[in-house]
Design an enzyme around this catalytic site. Structure first.
Site, PDB file in Angstrom:
ATOM      1  N   LYS A   1       1.095   2.702  -4.306  1.00 23.25           N
ATOM      2  CA  LYS A   1       0.111   1.659  -4.621  1.00 23.25           C
ATOM      3  C   LYS A   1      -0.554   1.952  -5.964  1.00 23.25           C
ATOM      4  O   LYS A   1      -0.904   3.110  -6.250  1.00 23.25           O
ATOM      5  CB  LYS A   1      -0.936   1.614  -3.502  1.00 23.25           C
ATOM      6  CG  LYS A   1      -1.990   0.532  -3.665  1.00 23.25           C
ATOM      7  CD  LYS A   1      -2.926   0.555  -2.466  1.00 23.25           C
ATOM      8  CE  LYS A   1      -3.974  -0.538  -2.547  1.00 23.25           C
ATOM      9  NZ  LYS A   1      -4.836  -0.549  -1.332  1.00 23.25           N
TER      10      LYS A   1
ATOM     11  N   SER B   1      -5.235  -4.791   0.879  1.00 23.62           N
ATOM     12  CA  SER B   1      -4.954  -4.731  -0.539  1.00 23.62           C
ATOM     13  C   SER B   1      -3.601  -4.119  -0.876  1.00 23.62           C
ATOM     14  O   SER B   1      -3.127  -4.268  -2.002  1.00 23.62           O
ATOM     15  CB  SER B   1      -6.054  -3.936  -1.237  1.00 23.62           C
ATOM     16  OG  SER B   1      -6.110  -2.606  -0.709  1.00 23.62           O
TER      17      SER B   1
ATOM     18  N   SER C   1      -6.655  -2.395   4.674  1.00 24.17           N
ATOM     19  CA  SER C   1      -5.632  -2.602   3.642  1.00 24.17           C
ATOM     20  C   SER C   1      -4.307  -1.894   3.823  1.00 24.17           C
ATOM     21  O   SER C   1      -3.391  -2.094   3.025  1.00 24.17           O
ATOM     22  CB  SER C   1      -6.204  -2.229   2.272  1.00 24.17           C
ATOM     23  OG  SER C   1      -7.216  -3.123   1.912  1.00 24.17           O
TER      24      SER C   1
END
Lengths: 432, 70
Positions: A79, A148, A172
């Site tokens: 990420k 996210s 997330s």
């Protein structure tokens, strides 16, 4: 024989260790698939073909000398708030464009040392907050991949990588796992080092894993934690938490109740339970602490670059700056009290069972609903989402298991049993 | 704004709105409407949360960090 991109992380390690696969061919296969599907999915912020192939070839050379690692040859996505040496960490924030990391985040360095190979950086919502990422849901491009960790969830679902790192402050890791039809695991708070990870809210941020199966989650977790896998209990005691079913779409609640029935038939002692604390209080305490911390993390950068912030996170920062200290302190005191009550409650079960998300993935204008995930970020408990059902309109639904703090190994063992009973949904083909 | 468990979400929202007007200007503050409404609800819920002086476990933040297996 399956192409390498079709394999799970566990199958890749087994193939490499048996001498049937080379890390370089595995990486090439996932890079080729990523190049082919990226225009439709938009999972990657940065791909690093040269770096990944060089690392894979070095691993293959070491393997030829007898040096085989526990996670040999597993490609993974990272990420884009987590540092990978030499690659940019941009966090979806224009002023960070080209901001290259000098060193790996601790967890990336650990995974490399274990034989895994970073393929690149996956898209995140800006600073892992609520402004949608550019990523599409592989099950249906009209729906959100969640957030996210949007790119990480979608990349695993599209089989552009068998594993990816995500982070969770509210929901997330778990929510993108559910919305993209993959497995997401968030360990106990602070179990994975957050060194080298951009913070969103220090006391709530968790690192987590997005993979295809709970077996893969256990493989990576035990390698990282140097822990020994446990066995699932013969007749696990599972609390089906009705507070969350009442907040869920009918199709989601119905799937969970059906799953509970199948687990009961397979020998689990499943009983409907209510939380010993008010769900709305848990959510309010989480939201106040998160907003206050997000405001503190971003106060200076917002002053310097107000127009580069997305509307969602900018509003959260500006509202969070208005929270009086007395309310923030009371929220933190309530968290300790609620945590003590929930610790006693969780000790009575091998796991709680609830929907991972209250809904199927909504449209792309939002990243979805955090109701079913935020309490576990607040309390720091381990939680895993398994992709166990499809809705009538062919969107994925996740089943979530939550255990007491520190019971990560036991939770993963139970998740393996649940997965074997319920089965996992097929991932979208995408090639046709 | 002082912490008062009897304060309604509406009253808290009015205070937040005045503070937002002062901090960000009325034009920007107006764009925070939904967020301030939501925040006021959370603050009212936290203010009313049952908690006596000895109801919570002692704060551990001065202790060494919990040892992680990873």
């Amino acid at each position: 024989m399956s192409a390498p991109w079709e394999l799970t992380a566990g199958e890749i390690v087994a193939g490499c260790r048996a001498g049937e696969l080379r890390a370089a061919e595995v990486v090439e296969s996932f890079l080729d698939r990523s190049a082919r599907l990226e225009p439709a999915i938009a999972a990657w912020a940065t791909l690093d073909p040269a770096g990944a192939l060089a690392e894979a070839r070095a691993l293959d050379a070491a393997a030829a000398r007898g040096d085989l690692r526990p996670l040999q040859g597993i490609p993974f996505g990272v990420k884009d708030i987590i540092d990978v040496r030499g690659l940019p960490t941009e966090a979806g924030f224009a002023p960070y464009a080209g901001r290259r990391a000098a060193r790996d985040a601790a967890i990336v360095a650990q995974l490399r040392a274990l034989g895994a190979i970073p393929l690149g950086k996956t898209h995140t919502t800006q600073f892992a907050n609520g402004d949608p990422a550019p990523t599409f849901n592989p099950f249906n491009r009209e729906h959100t991949p969640g957030g996210s960790s949007a790119g990480s969830g979608a990349a695993v679902a599209a089989r552009m990588t068998p594993a990816a790192l995500g982070t969770q402050t509210a929901g997330s890791v778990l929510r993108p796992a559910a919305y993209n039809g993959v497995t997401g695991f968030k360990p106990t708070f602070n179990w994975f080092s957050r060194a080298g990870v951009l913070p969103l809210a220090w006391s709530l941020d968790h690192l987590g894993l997005l993979v295809r199966t709970s077996v893969d989650a256990a493989l990576l977790y035990h390698a990282l934690a140097e822990s020994v896998p446990e066995s699932a209990p013969a007749a696990p005691r599972i609390g089906l938490v009705t507070d969350f079913l009442e907040r869920s779409q009918p199709a989601v609640a119905a799937q969970l109740e059906a799953a509970a029935g199948r687990l009961r038939d397979a020998g689990a002692r499943v009983e409907p339970v209510r939380l010993p604390v008010e769900l709305d209080l848990l959510l309010a305490v989480h939201a106040v602490i998160m907003s206050a911390e997000v405001a503190a993390v971003h106060a200076e950068a917002l002053n310097a670059h107000p127009d580069d912030y997305g509307p969602w996170i900018r509003a959260e920062i500006e509202a969070g700056q208005l929270i009086p200290a007395a309310y923030d302190i009371k929220a933190r005191r309530l968290r300790r009290r609620l945590g003590a009550v929930m610790d006693r409650f969780l000790a009575g079960f091998d796991a709680l069972l609830l929907p991972t998300a209250s809904n199927t993935p909504p449209g792309r204008e939002s990243t979805g609903d955090r109701t079913c995930q935020a309490p576990w970020s607040l309390l720091g408990t381990p939680a895993i989402s398994l992709p166990t059902a499809l809705s009538p309109d062919r969107l994925p639904i996740g089943s979530q298991l939550v255990a007491r703090r520190g019971a990560d190994s036991a939770l993963l063992a139970l998740a393996g049993w649940v997965e074997s009973v319920l089965g996992l949904i097929p991932l979208p083909e995408l090639d046709s | 704004m002082r912490l008062d468990e009897r304060m309604t979400a509406e009253a808290i929202e009015q205070v937040l709105r005045r503070e937002a007007d002062a901090a960000y200007g009325t034009a920007r503050s107006a764009r925070l409407d939904g967020r301030l409404n939501q925040l006021a609800g959370w603050l009212a819920r936290v203010a009313a949360g049952p908690l006596g002086p000895t109801d919570e476990a002692p704060d551990q933040s001065g202790q060494p960090p919990q040892e992680s297996p990873a």
